[in-house]
Enzyme design. Sequence first.
Site, PDB file in Angstrom:
ATOM      1  N   CYS A 169       1.253   1.700   5.062  1.00 25.44           N
ATOM      2  CA  CYS A 169       1.237   0.456   4.368  1.00 25.44           C
ATOM      3  C   CYS A 169      -0.093  -0.159   4.569  1.00 25.44           C
ATOM      4  CB  CYS A 169       2.066  -0.497   5.359  1.00 25.44           C
ATOM      5  SG  CYS A 169       3.761  -0.039   5.148  1.00 25.44           S
ATOM      6  N   SER A 189       9.795  -0.790   6.029  1.00 26.09           N
ATOM      7  CA  SER A 189       8.766  -1.199   5.171  1.00 26.09           C
ATOM      8  C   SER A 189       9.316  -1.863   3.979  1.00 26.09           C
ATOM      9  CB  SER A 189       7.842   0.023   4.734  1.00 26.09           C
ATOM     10  OG  SER A 189       7.514   0.691   5.764  1.00 26.09           O
ATOM     11  N   LEU A 190       8.464  -2.951   3.350  1.00 29.13           N
ATOM     12  CA  LEU A 190       9.006  -3.624   2.234  1.00 29.13           C
ATOM     13  C   LEU A 190       8.280  -3.865   0.985  1.00 29.13           C
ATOM     14  CD1 LEU A 190      10.940  -6.932   2.871  1.00 29.13           C
ATOM     15  CD2 LEU A 190       9.122  -6.941   1.143  1.00 29.13           C
ATOM     16  N   GLN A 209       0.974  -1.113  -0.062  1.00 27.04           N
ATOM     17  CA  GLN A 209      -0.011   0.016  -0.051  1.00 27.04           C
ATOM     18  C   GLN A 209       1.014   1.309  -0.100  1.00 27.04           C
ATOM     19  OE1 GLN A 209      -3.462   0.000   0.112  1.00 27.04           O
ATOM     20  NE2 GLN A 209      -3.746  -2.128  -0.065  1.00 27.04           N
TER      21      GLN A 209
END
Length: 212
Positions: free
Chosen positions: A168, A137-138, A73
Amino acid sequence: MPTTLLCRDLGVVPYESTWEDMKDFTQTRSKEDLDQIWLLEHPSVFTQGQAGKAEHLLNAGDIPVVQADRGGQVTYHGPGQLVAYIMIDLKRLGIGVRDLVTLIENSIVDVLHCNGIASYPKPDAPGVYVDEMKISSLGLRVRRGCSFHGVALNVDMDLTPFLRINPCGYQGLQMIDMKRLKSEATMAQVKIQLANILAERLGYAHPTIQQG
């Protein structure tokens, strides 16, 4: 099979042109091309993943929004956040996407451990967390059997832009960075740590980090 990992320190670079460069490399790379990791920071930008929902972008204000082709997201990139773009030939290494996600998350956990911070991934929410606060974050994309995009680690940054989104896709998710967790590590130190740990977990020797 190449035995070397190319690691580049790009400094502070715009999101969109770097994204285009990633796509070009992935689309044109040959089986002989070295796997690459690009280490960098971006000027302030919100990026929305392919399945991103507009309602998670609460108030972009003066920060640009880019629709990206990665998974996940909406997230925020900005100065003081280390981004690692990870361009790996998955077929050549014999690993799957889920394997790579786990490898990246565990590499972030190792980097944080090196700096006295206990952290953990979550099976149902990609990324790395400290006491239920998100620090990394990935988001990945795979094309032609090769990965691009990667991971962001909050080192020492202004976290207030995260208040303009549901990070996200999670309403009320609190973000944190290494500095607020009392880490004295510099961006330069964290870059070297992450490059070395990612290389080890991918089966490579520690890379020499090239500037530019």
